[in-house]
Write an enzyme that holds these catalytic residues in place. Structure first.
Site, PDB file in Angstrom:
ATOM      1  N   LEU A  57      12.575  17.022  50.154  1.00 12.89           N
ATOM      2  CA  LEU A  57      11.569  16.333  50.967  1.00 12.89           C
ATOM      3  C   LEU A  57      10.627  15.517  50.093  1.00 12.89           C
ATOM      4  O   LEU A  57      10.425  15.822  48.919  1.00 12.89           O
ATOM      5  CB  LEU A  57      10.780  17.333  51.814  1.00 12.89           C
ATOM      6  CG  LEU A  57       9.925  18.411  51.128  1.00 12.89           C
ATOM      7  CD1 LEU A  57       8.618  17.880  50.595  1.00 12.89           C
ATOM      8  CD2 LEU A  57       9.663  19.532  52.110  1.00 12.89           C
ATOM      9  N   CYS A  83       6.532  16.275  40.958  1.00 13.86           N
ATOM     10  CA  CYS A  83       7.963  16.454  40.714  1.00 13.86           C
ATOM     11  C   CYS A  83       8.541  15.600  39.589  1.00 13.86           C
ATOM     12  O   CYS A  83       9.031  16.143  38.605  1.00 13.86           O
ATOM     13  CB  CYS A  83       8.725  16.207  42.007  1.00 13.86           C
ATOM     14  SG  CYS A  83       8.384  17.475  43.241  1.00 13.86           S
ATOM     15  N   GLU A 115      15.146  21.581  47.451  1.00 15.73           N
ATOM     16  CA  GLU A 115      14.484  20.820  48.512  1.00 15.73           C
ATOM     17  C   GLU A 115      14.323  19.366  48.076  1.00 15.73           C
ATOM     18  O   GLU A 115      13.933  19.093  46.958  1.00 15.73           O
ATOM     19  CB  GLU A 115      13.123  21.448  48.820  1.00 15.73           C
ATOM     20  CG  GLU A 115      12.378  20.775  49.938  1.00 15.73           C
ATOM     21  CD  GLU A 115      13.245  20.578  51.175  1.00 15.73           C
ATOM     22  OE1 GLU A 115      13.774  21.561  51.711  1.00 15.73           O
ATOM     23  OE2 GLU A 115      13.422  19.416  51.598  1.00 15.73           O
ATOM     24  N   ASN A 145      16.096  13.665  41.075  1.00 11.26           N
ATOM     25  CA  ASN A 145      14.760  13.209  40.682  1.00 11.26           C
ATOM     26  C   ASN A 145      14.807  12.356  39.414  1.00 11.26           C
ATOM     27  O   ASN A 145      14.060  11.392  39.277  1.00 11.26           O
ATOM     28  CB  ASN A 145      13.823  14.405  40.482  1.00 11.26           C
ATOM     29  CG  ASN A 145      13.185  14.820  41.804  1.00 11.26           C
ATOM     30  OD1 ASN A 145      13.434  14.194  42.835  1.00 11.26           O
ATOM     31  ND2 ASN A 145      12.376  15.857  41.775  1.00 11.26           N
ATOM     32  N   GLY A 204       5.240  -0.754  39.124  1.00 12.30           N
ATOM     33  CA  GLY A 204       3.891  -0.258  39.400  1.00 12.30           C
ATOM     34  C   GLY A 204       3.242   0.314  38.154  1.00 12.30           C
ATOM     35  O   GLY A 204       3.714   0.098  37.033  1.00 12.30           O
ATOM     36  N   GLU A 241       6.710  14.185  49.803  1.00 11.78           N
ATOM     37  CA  GLU A 241       5.369  14.354  50.341  1.00 11.78           C
ATOM     38  C   GLU A 241       4.992  13.079  51.080  1.00 11.78           C
ATOM     39  O   GLU A 241       5.332  11.984  50.658  1.00 11.78           O
ATOM     40  CB  GLU A 241       4.367  14.624  49.208  1.00 11.78           C
ATOM     41  CG  GLU A 241       4.472  16.031  48.693  1.00 11.78           C
ATOM     42  CD  GLU A 241       3.570  16.291  47.490  1.00 11.78           C
ATOM     43  OE1 GLU A 241       2.540  15.638  47.352  1.00 11.78           O
ATOM     44  OE2 GLU A 241       3.937  17.157  46.679  1.00 11.78           O
ATOM     45  N   ILE A 257      12.866   0.339  43.910  1.00 13.30           N
ATOM     46  CA  ILE A 257      12.828  -0.504  42.712  1.00 13.30           C
ATOM     47  C   ILE A 257      11.512  -1.284  42.662  1.00 13.30           C
ATOM     48  O   ILE A 257      11.478  -2.429  42.250  1.00 13.30           O
ATOM     49  CB  ILE A 257      14.060  -1.448  42.593  1.00 13.30           C
ATOM     50  CG1 ILE A 257      14.221  -2.305  43.852  1.00 13.30           C
ATOM     51  CG2 ILE A 257      15.323  -0.647  42.308  1.00 13.30           C
ATOM     52  CD1 ILE A 257      15.227  -3.462  43.673  1.00 13.30           C
TER      53      ILE A 257
END
Ligand SMILES: NC(=O)c1ccc[n+]([C@@H]2O[C@H](COP(=O)([O-])OP(=O)(O)OC[C@H]3O[C@@H](n4cnc5c(N)ncnc54)[C@H](O)[C@@H]3O)[C@@H](O)[C@H]2O)c1
Length: 448
Positions: free
Chosen positions: A156, A266, A154, A214, A259, A158, A256
């Protein structure tokens, strides 16, 4: 089609609701009785925009229902989706106990052909383990029933899960069975009307595709965070650099943003798990380990800046924290940067006045009545009596705050922005000192 979903978390519930929405007959099963009770009473246990109305009307239409009864769940669907958690084990590898428990149940109760569809993020080779777990139960029962195992990871996000599920970029299906492939094509047919989004491959490649996706995204973030740390030391502005490199179509503007580190359920666990998988086959994943190390350090950057500001003495200081969820539009706080910041502040003797538009209940659940934490009803309340303000999540409602009010409320007019929401000049005009991520030499930077 008759479909069973095991696990009613972020992935399972969204999958179940969206499949029911397009007409399938879906039964969602979870071992968490509290969750199932809530769902049966029309309450959604998580915050995900748009999910409540889909659940409501599909339940009313009789196409979506919930149970804790494993046997009933196995008997219901020809397709048995596994969407349970795969949290990190102590050594960073994915803990497969929940996935294999479901596989075992399927083997215990199935009495006709099933397609076991693994939607959880699982290490390469799990398909074989699931197959073996189902087969072992059938052997015990002396049955020779046919079944197939499919990997259908999956993708998707959140906060945008419904849209991602309804209009996916791709639907990856890993299988060695033509019969299973046909059934999956049928399940996902309604999502393919615009163009065919299905990508078929072998099971192992499908399992690796999810981790590769990921890990690539986490790499982009850690790369930008590394650049932001360099920018601070070199007197450059990472926001200018971001625009400068994003304009190259080979790089692009997506994902990009520098932060205060990535969190969530995940990226952290998947990067670690893939590095662990690499180790298991005698390959040192140097890049993945570096991505993880950069992120770990980045989660401490806001605290380091605040600590530097107070010359290392944070005892008795009050820090207003805006944003607790790991990203906007969710109440998920797994591995959130806010947690690293708050826990560091508490260790240093400071207290926190926190506000998040959706994650207050979750914060309460995690920290209970922690003496260093005051949960505030609004972002303005969090400022009252605080020394400085720190921002951990880029919620929309933090983008254009009343800067005069902030300057007036804080004892020291300093804003530590972990998401680069503002232009430095804007805050300076309101008498605020602004410490963001990678925005030039005036920024305190971490020693790490
Ligand atoms: N959250 C995301 O954004 C996301 C996106 C893509 C993939 N994934 C992957 O999907 C999987 C699920 O993630 P999630 O965030 O939905 O997890 P979650 O923790 O929100 O939900 C998992 C659910 O599974 C239930 N469960 C555990 N054992 C069970 C069993 N034996 N039978 C039935 N239910 C059981 C738990 O009670 C829980 O409700 C993970 O592998 C995750 O890596 C998550």
């Amino acid at each position: 089609m008759k479909i069973t979903i095991f696990g009613t978390g972020y992935v399972g519930l969204v999958t179940g609701a969206c499949l029911a929405d397009v007409g399938h007959d879906v039964l969602c099963m979870d071992v968490d009785q509290g969750k199932i009770e809530k769902l049966k009473n029309g309450k959604i246990p998580i915050y995900e925009p748009g999910l409540d109305s889909i659940v409501k009307h599909t339940v009313e239409a009789g196409r979506l229902s919930f149970t804790t009864d494993t046997e009933q769940a196995v008997k219901h669907g020809t397709l048995q989706f596994i969407a349970v958690g795969t949290p990190p084990d102590e050594d960073g590898s994915a803990d497969l106990q929940y996935v294999l428990a479901v596989a075992k149940s399927i083997g215990q109760y199935m009495d006709d052909y099933k397609v076991v569809v693994d939607k959880s993020t699982v290490p390469v080779g799990t398909g074989d383990k699931v197959k073996a777990a189902v087969r072992a139960q059938l052997d015990k029962r002396g049955l020779e029933l046919d079944f197939d195992v499919v990997s259908n990871p999956e993708f998707l996000k959140e906060g945008a899960a419904i849209n991602d599920f309804m209009k996916p970029d791709r639907i990856v299906v890993g299988t060695d069975s033509e019969q299973a492939a046909e059934l999956l094509r049928e399940v996902y047919y309604p999502f393919n009307r615009n163009h065919d989004r299905m990508i078929f491959m072998d099971i192992r490649s499908a399992e690796l595709t999810k981790y590769a996706a990921n890990s690539m995204l986490a790499t982009k973030i850690s790369f930008m965070n590394e650049m932001s740390n360099l920018a601070e030391r070199l007197g450059a502005d990472i926001e200018a650099v971001r625009r400068g490199i994003g304009s190259d179509p080979r790089i692009g503007y997506h994902f990009i943003y520098p932060g205060c580190g990535y969190g969530g359920s995940c990226f952290p666990k998947d990067v670690q798990a893939l590095a662990r998988t690499a180790g298991d086959c005698d390959y040192e994943a140097k890049l993945l380990n570096a991505v993880e190390a950069v992120n770990y350090a980045q989660k401490h950057v806001l605290f380091d800046k605040i600590s530097h500001f107070f010359q290392g003495d944070l005892k008795g200081k009050v820090v207003a924290v805006w944003g607790l969820a790991f990203k906007p539009n969710t109440d998920d706080m797994r591995e959130a940067s806010s947690r690293t910041l708050m826990e560091n502040l508490w260790k240093a003797g400071a207290t926190v006045q926190a506000f998040d538009p959706e994650a207050m209940e979750e914060t309460q659940r995690i920290y209970g009545d922690h003496e260093g934490l005051t949960l505030c009803g609004t972002k303005e309340q969090a400022l009252k009596g605080a020394d400085v303000l720190a921002i951990c999540t880029e919620w929309k409602e933090f983008r254009s705050p009343d800067f005069n009010l902030i300057a007036g409320a804080l004892k020291q007019p300093a804003v530590f922005d972990g998401r680069n929401l503002y232009e430095p000049e804007m805050l300076e005009r309101h008498g605020l000192v602004y410490y963001a991520i990678g925005r030039g030499r005036n920024q305190f930077h971490s020693a790490g």
